[in-house]
Design a protein around this motif. Structure first.
Motif, short mmCIF file in Angstrom:
data_model
loop_
_atom_site.label_atom_id
_atom_site.label_comp_id
_atom_site.label_asym_id
_atom_site.label_seq_id
_atom_site.Cartn_x
_atom_site.Cartn_y
_atom_site.Cartn_z
N ILE A 115 19.35 42.26 26.71
CA ILE A 115 18.19 42.92 27.23
C ILE A 115 18.53 44.51 27.28
N ASN A 116 17.88 45.30 26.44
CA ASN A 116 18.17 46.66 26.12
C ASN A 116 17.35 47.85 26.71
N PRO A 117 17.68 48.24 27.98
CA PRO A 117 16.42 49.15 28.51
C PRO A 117 17.09 50.72 28.59
N SER A 118 16.10 51.40 28.87
CA SER A 118 16.47 52.92 28.86
C SER A 118 17.15 52.94 30.29
N PHE A 173 11.44 46.30 20.39
CA PHE A 173 10.30 46.39 21.43
C PHE A 173 9.43 45.30 21.69
N GLY A 174 9.23 44.65 20.53
CA GLY A 174 8.28 43.44 20.35
C GLY A 174 8.70 42.10 20.78
N LEU A 197 20.26 46.70 14.52
CA LEU A 197 19.19 46.61 13.52
C LEU A 197 17.98 46.65 14.43
N GLU A 198 16.97 47.84 14.51
CA GLU A 198 15.75 47.51 15.07
C GLU A 198 14.49 47.41 14.24
N ILE A 199 13.88 46.28 14.37
CA ILE A 199 12.63 46.13 13.87
C ILE A 199 11.55 46.96 14.42
N LYS A 200 11.04 47.97 13.85
CA LYS A 200 10.35 49.09 14.42
C LYS A 200 8.76 48.88 14.22
N ASP A 231 20.87 31.33 15.06
CA ASP A 231 22.28 31.77 14.90
C ASP A 231 22.47 33.23 14.99
N VAL A 232 21.54 34.20 15.01
CA VAL A 232 21.61 35.57 14.82
C VAL A 232 21.67 35.95 16.15
N VAL A 233 22.12 36.92 16.76
CA VAL A 233 22.41 37.57 18.02
C VAL A 233 21.14 38.47 18.04
N THR A 234 20.25 38.46 19.21
CA THR A 234 18.92 39.29 19.07
C THR A 234 19.05 40.03 20.45
N GLY A 235 18.37 41.11 20.44
CA GLY A 235 18.35 42.00 21.80
C GLY A 235 16.66 42.36 21.92
N PHE A 236 16.19 42.53 23.09
CA PHE A 236 15.01 42.75 23.51
C PHE A 236 14.96 44.18 23.99
N LEU A 237 14.34 45.42 23.71
CA LEU A 237 14.08 46.51 23.96
C LEU A 237 13.35 46.71 25.14
#
Length: 291
Positions: free
Chosen positions: A228-231, A190-191, A151-154, A204-210
């Protein structure tokens, strides 16, 4: 599948008179990296159905893709809806239904108004009448299909409090219990501040930085994120290795999920970099090219 297994499979196929085309580069690279990368259906299987709709979720399910990715934003009255662009104009008929309300920003429409829009016709006539789902509706469909959610928080800078509301809806729908948190949910953005907020509220929630932080900055990100989730256009094998040397917020090696890879050759190349996951509009193509 290892190179040895692939070779054996090819030999068996030859004995049976079956013509098999294997992507040898992908096989060799997958062997180098270990397990093949996890495939994430970008905005659902968005090459085959209108993005971020329930039809796209079902399209991914029809391809046996376990993970779907989506984007959430807040309406004027504070309801989370699944939409990528901050404007409704590209993927709905909002300009016809509500003329004169340019730039047709999501934040300027109520949930009831968004629910009136056709979010499918732009993609094809057979999807006419598809709606912009609320996050609640989207979660119900993912749950029904027994899928998992990235899920991405836009655009969190536009929506103060969106992290709190996202977690509230997830909790209300049972997505913050141990089973979902451990195996079926990742929240990314992305934020950096948004990811930090999610981590602070629910460690406890798994998070990712775009994005693609500089290598020197990676330890700071590792304090609050797991991925870390890059182009794919911004990384190489050295960068992936540098990320994976660090342990993330949950004490495990940082993972790398790259986006948006849609063809077999590029998927094979990216798999060879050692990434953990690939986000794609064509999840079946990427899966077949990398397994």
């Amino acid at each position: 599948m290892s190179v040895r297994t692939a070779t054996a499979s090819t030999a068996v196929a030859a004995l049976l008179g079956v013509c098999v085309t294997l992507p040898p580069t992908a096989q060799a690279q997958a062997s180098k990296a270990g397990n093949p990368p996890v495939v994430y259906a970008h905005r659902g299987a968005s090459a085959y159905a209108p993005e971020n709709t329930l039809a796209a979720v079902d399209a991914a399910d029809g391809l046996d893709i376990a993970w779907v990715e989506n984007d959430v934003q807040l309406t004027k009255d504070g309801v989370l809806v699944v939409m990528h662009d901050t404007s409704l104009s590209r993927t709905t008929d909002v300009e016809e239904v509500f003329p004169g309300r340019a730039p047709w920003a999501v934040k300027d429409f109520t949930a009831a108004e968004v629910a009136k829009l056709d979010a499918g016709s732009w993609f094809g006539a057979r999807f006419a009448g598809a709606r912009v789902p609320t996050l609640t509706q989207y979660l119900h469909r993912v749950e029904r299909n027994r899928q998992r959610l990235l899920l991405e928080i836009k655009s969190p800078e536009i929506y103060p409090g969106i992290e709190k509301e996202t977690l509230r809806v997830l909790r209300a729908e049972g997505w913050l219990d141990r089973r979902h948190v451990r195996n079926r949910l990742v929240i990314q953005s992305f934020g950096a501040e948004s990811v930090k907020t999610v981590h602070a509220r629910r460690p406890d929630v798994v998070t990712g930085f775009l994005g693609t932080p500089a290598v020197a900055d990676l330890p700071a990100y590792a304090a609050f994120t797991d991925q870390i989730n890059p182009s794919y256009t911004t990384i190489g094998a050295d960068y992936v290795a540098a990320v994976r040397k660090l342990k993330g917020a949950h004490g495990k090696p940082l993972r790398v999920n790259t986006w948006t890879v849609n063809d077999a050759a590029k998927a094979a190349e990216v798999a060879g970099l050692g990434v953990d996951g690939i986000i794609t509009n064509n999840p079946d193509v990427v899966r077949d090219a990398t397994r």
